[in-house]
Enzyme design. Structure first.
Site, PDB file in Angstrom:
ATOM      1  CE  LYS A 223      65.347 -37.231   9.469  1.00  0.00           C
ATOM      2  NZ  LYS A 223      64.263 -37.340   8.496  1.00  0.00           N
ATOM      3  CD  GLU A 229      72.472 -51.382   9.365  1.00  0.00           C
ATOM      4  OE1 GLU A 229      72.019 -50.533  10.166  1.00  0.00           O
ATOM      5  OE2 GLU A 229      71.751 -52.119   8.675  1.00  0.00           O
ATOM      6  N   GLY A 287      65.825 -38.808   4.851  1.00  0.00           N
ATOM      7  CA  GLY A 287      67.167 -39.377   4.630  1.00  0.00           C
ATOM      8  C   GLY A 287      67.526 -39.464   3.163  1.00  0.00           C
ATOM      9  NE  ARG A 288      62.244 -42.012   0.567  1.00  0.00           N
ATOM     10  CZ  ARG A 288      61.729 -42.267   1.758  1.00  0.00           C
ATOM     11  NH1 ARG A 288      62.509 -42.634   2.754  1.00  0.00           N
ATOM     12  NH2 ARG A 288      60.440 -42.132   1.972  1.00  0.00           N
ATOM     13  CD  GLU A 373      64.145 -45.875   2.621  1.00  0.00           C
ATOM     14  OE1 GLU A 373      64.572 -44.708   2.703  1.00  0.00           O
ATOM     15  OE2 GLU A 373      64.703 -46.834   3.183  1.00  0.00           O
ATOM     16  CG  HIS A 404      78.928 -56.066 -23.814  1.00  0.00           C
ATOM     17  ND1 HIS A 404      79.234 -56.532 -25.068  1.00  0.00           N
ATOM     18  CD2 HIS A 404      79.060 -54.711 -23.868  1.00  0.00           C
ATOM     19  CE1 HIS A 404      79.590 -55.519 -25.841  1.00  0.00           C
ATOM     20  NE2 HIS A 404      79.473 -54.397 -25.136  1.00  0.00           N
ATOM     21  CE  LYS A 528      66.150 -49.623  10.058  1.00  0.00           C
ATOM     22  NZ  LYS A 528      65.992 -48.195  10.315  1.00  0.00           N
TER      23      LYS A 528
HETATM   24  O1  G6P Z   1      70.631 -41.466   8.627  1.00  0.00           O
HETATM   25  P1  G6P Z   1      70.166 -42.584   9.463  1.00  0.00           P
HETATM   26  O2  G6P Z   1      69.235 -42.145  10.564  1.00  0.00           O
HETATM   27  O3  G6P Z   1      71.324 -43.371  10.019  1.00  0.00           O
HETATM   28  O4  G6P Z   1      69.333 -43.554   8.558  1.00  0.00           O
HETATM   29  C1  G6P Z   1      69.892 -44.243   7.498  1.00  0.00           C
HETATM   30  C2  G6P Z   1      68.852 -44.957   6.664  1.00  0.00           C
HETATM   31  O5  G6P Z   1      68.303 -46.006   7.397  1.00  0.00           O
HETATM   32  C3  G6P Z   1      66.924 -46.225   7.507  1.00  0.00           C
HETATM   33  O6  G6P Z   1      66.707 -47.582   7.730  1.00  0.00           O
HETATM   34  C4  G6P Z   1      66.047 -45.729   6.394  1.00  0.00           C
HETATM   35  O7  G6P Z   1      65.462 -46.763   5.675  1.00  0.00           O
HETATM   36  C5  G6P Z   1      66.723 -44.802   5.433  1.00  0.00           C
HETATM   37  O8  G6P Z   1      65.767 -43.939   4.920  1.00  0.00           O
HETATM   38  C6  G6P Z   1      67.828 -44.019   6.081  1.00  0.00           C
HETATM   39  O9  G6P Z   1      68.412 -43.176   5.123  1.00  0.00           O
END
Ligand code: G6P
Length: 564
Positions: A223, A229, A287-288, A373, A404, A528
């Site tokens: 987004k 990462e 995002g979620r 979240e 199990h 972060k």
């Molecule tokens: O889609 P992006 O901007 O790369 O974000 C990826 C993810 O990282 C963040 O740290 C948020 O906690 C998430 O809500 C998000 O989905």
């Protein structure tokens, strides 16, 4: 929103008044009801009311939801509905659906429901109808997906692309990865899909170790396009591609092997991806809550546009139900309020989601982000602390495997863990004949677990089986452990959309009652920032000011182990 702009008042966006939840008379009535409820057992509830299973079952779309094995009576449900009413859940829902900026701390609309709205809908964000844009992007995605599926999207060396590597994390990974897994029988099995998220280089390595650069396409999904990462993995993927195809392949190779999904065109261009190869979404999609946006591009390639649209229609079906059904027959309301009841009055710390489908192996991990979240918050919408439990720990893995492993604790442990059991009547469409009978065995286990958890086995019953007296306490099952059973005909795109939307809206209902903002995630920031500060200490031995003694010693030890 500038730092000095006051946040909109709570009552402008939902909650009927500023009264804290635990001082509301509806809360007090539930508390008294809980006292009276005491140790009421599901055995007694069913004995008193054999019609309970019928009355406490709701069918919506393809989902058949039996909530009769929950610790509730008509009175509980009435009191919970009154609480929902008093806390303005429906008002906040309507505000969300019409595009108000209910995400207060980021001053944003929350319009994931617009992603699956039909073309004829009009949904305005800041006065501007977003539905035509949604469909414009869907059409671009469809054209792209069709080309890859027809093997006419050619790489730099003229070979068709056959491996799609989605690079993203959190909401830009969990949704597409989960849905790809869930809908495997509906995907093009001739294409290969990998979902890379972790900054641990092994994740990317495993996705590429047997890949042909000339046939590999990267979908970089982010987004913000600033997530460390994803950017790190995308850069490594670019290096891998160019070292495979030759540095001289340059921008032509990037254009043919990289597409981006983002809201941030500037960063996409900076990375070197042509914005003509960018699929857009918008800041009003969290995002979620985004895998039904362009974030689902890899999934659409796998499924094809038609099935992707069936999935969107499934989402929309549940959206419509959520928007229109009265609270007492509204599934997201019911499931959300059950969680409020258990968290608030039974001290439930966690909630298990147990799909009896191996294809659903990533479903609970997906829900962890969606739920935790969203509702892992401890301040109210206006910044005051909460004085009540908010979102639970969500966990679980597919049945029967979990049986199990940790089901022992569910049956006989001291923890109270409400659970959802999810199953499908028909086996996967392409399951070979010889494996089909196993499906009934799988589902028999689902039904048996719901029964055992609810009704247990009394010491008298155990003794009557001839169990020696000293073993009777060990072999007694207290029961009274609540479950909700969600049964559908088949795990197909529409049903998956319905299920995800159900959980999205359940989380919404809970956040509204708890008076928290379910749509920001400031809690992920601190780690972060600190990681960025610590990294130079690991790589270069740079002194990090203000590092606490424990972390400083760990960093020294790490450097020793690395021989630095
Ligand atoms: O889609 P992006 O901007 O790369 O974000 C990826 C993810 O990282 C963040 O740290 C948020 O906690 C998430 O809500 C998000 O989905």
């Amino acid at each position: 929103m500038s730092a000095s702009t006051p946040l909109p008042r709570t009552e402008d966006v939902g909650s009927r008044s500023g009264i804290p939840l635990d001082r509301r008379e509806e809360w007090a009535r539930l508390s008294e009801h809980r006292d009276r409820f005491g140790a009421t057992h599901l055995r007694g509830l069913f004995a008193d009311d054999p019609a309970r299973a019928d009355r406490y079952t709701l069918g919506v779309g393809g989902l058949h939801v039996d909530y009769s094995k929950n610790l509730v009576t008509d009175e509980t449900l009435r009191l919970l509905a009154e609480l929902a009413d008093a806390t303005g859940v429906a008002t906040l829902r309507d505000a969300m659906l019409r595009g108000d900026h209910i995400n207060l701390t980021e001053d944003r609309a929350v319009l994931h429901t617009a992603l699956r709205a039909p073309r004829s809908a009009v949904i305005r964000e800041n006065g501007h109808d977003v539905v035509p844009e949604v469909h414009r992007v869907l059409e671009r995605m469809a054209a792209f997906a069709e080309r890859v599926r027809a093997r006419t999207w050619l790489g730099h060396t003229g070979k068709p692309v056959t491996r799609v590597v989605n690079i993203g994390i959190g909401g830009s990974d969990l949704g597409p990865a989960m849905a790809y897994e869930a809908l495997r029988p509906h995907t093009d099995r001739g294409l290969e899909f990998r979902f890379v998220s972790n900054v641990d280089g092994t994740d990317l390595h495993e996705a590429l170790v047997d890949a042909d650069p000339g046939r590999t396409l990267f979908v970089v999904a982010s987004k913000t396009f600033t997530t460390i990462e994803t950017v790190t993995n995308a850069e490594a993927a670019r290096d891998w591609l160019l070292s495979g195809l030759g540095e001289e392949a340059g921008s032509d190779a990037i254009a043919k092997h990289f597409v981006a999904v983002s809201t941030n065109a500037d960063e996409v261009a900076k990375f070197g991806i042509d914005t003509a190869n960018m699929f857009e979404f918008w800041d009003w999609v969290g995002g979620r809550y985004s895998y039904d946006s362009a974030i689902g591009l890899s999934l659409m390639v796998a499924l094809g546009p038609e099935r992707f649209r069936e999935m969107l229609a499934g989402f929309h079906l549940m959206d419509t139900h959520f928007a229109t059904a009265p609270a007492e027959r509204n599934l997201p309301f019911l499931l959300g309020l059950l969680g409020v009841w258990y968290g608030g009055f039974f001290d439930a710390q966690s909630h298990a989601v147990l799909p009896y489908s191996h294809y659903m192996s990533k479903f609970t991990a997906y829900l962890q982000q969606l739920d935790m979240e969203s509702n892992g918050k401890s301040v109210q919408r206006d910044g005051r602390p909460v004085n009540w439990q908010t979102g639970p720990v969500v966990w679980g893995t597919p049945g029967t495997n979990g049986q199990h492993a940790y089901f022992q604790l569910l049956h006989q442990g001291t923890r109270f863990v409400p659970a959802d059991l999810i199953g499908f009547a028909r086996p996967a469409p392409d399951l070979p004949e010889g494996l089909v009978p196993q499906h009934d065995l799988l589902m028999a286990n689902l039904f048996a677990q719901g029964q055992a958890l609810a009704f247990g086995r009394t010491s008298a019953e155990v003794a009557a089986e001839g169990v020696p007296a000293d073993l009777v306490p060990h072999r007694t099952f207290p029961g009274n452990r609540p479950t909700t059973t969600i049964l559908a005909g088949q795990l197909d795109p529409s049903v998956l959309g319905q299920l995800v939307a159900l959980y999205e809206h359940k989380v919404f209902v809970q956040g509204a009652v708890w008076n928290i903002n379910s749509f920001d995630q400031w809690g992920v920031q601190l780690g972060k920032v600190l990681a960025k500060r610590v990294e130079p200490a690991l790589t270069e031995g740079t002194e990090v000011p203000d590092l606490d003694p424990s972390t400083a010693a760990l960093v020294r030890h790490y450097r020793d182990l690395r021989g630095r």
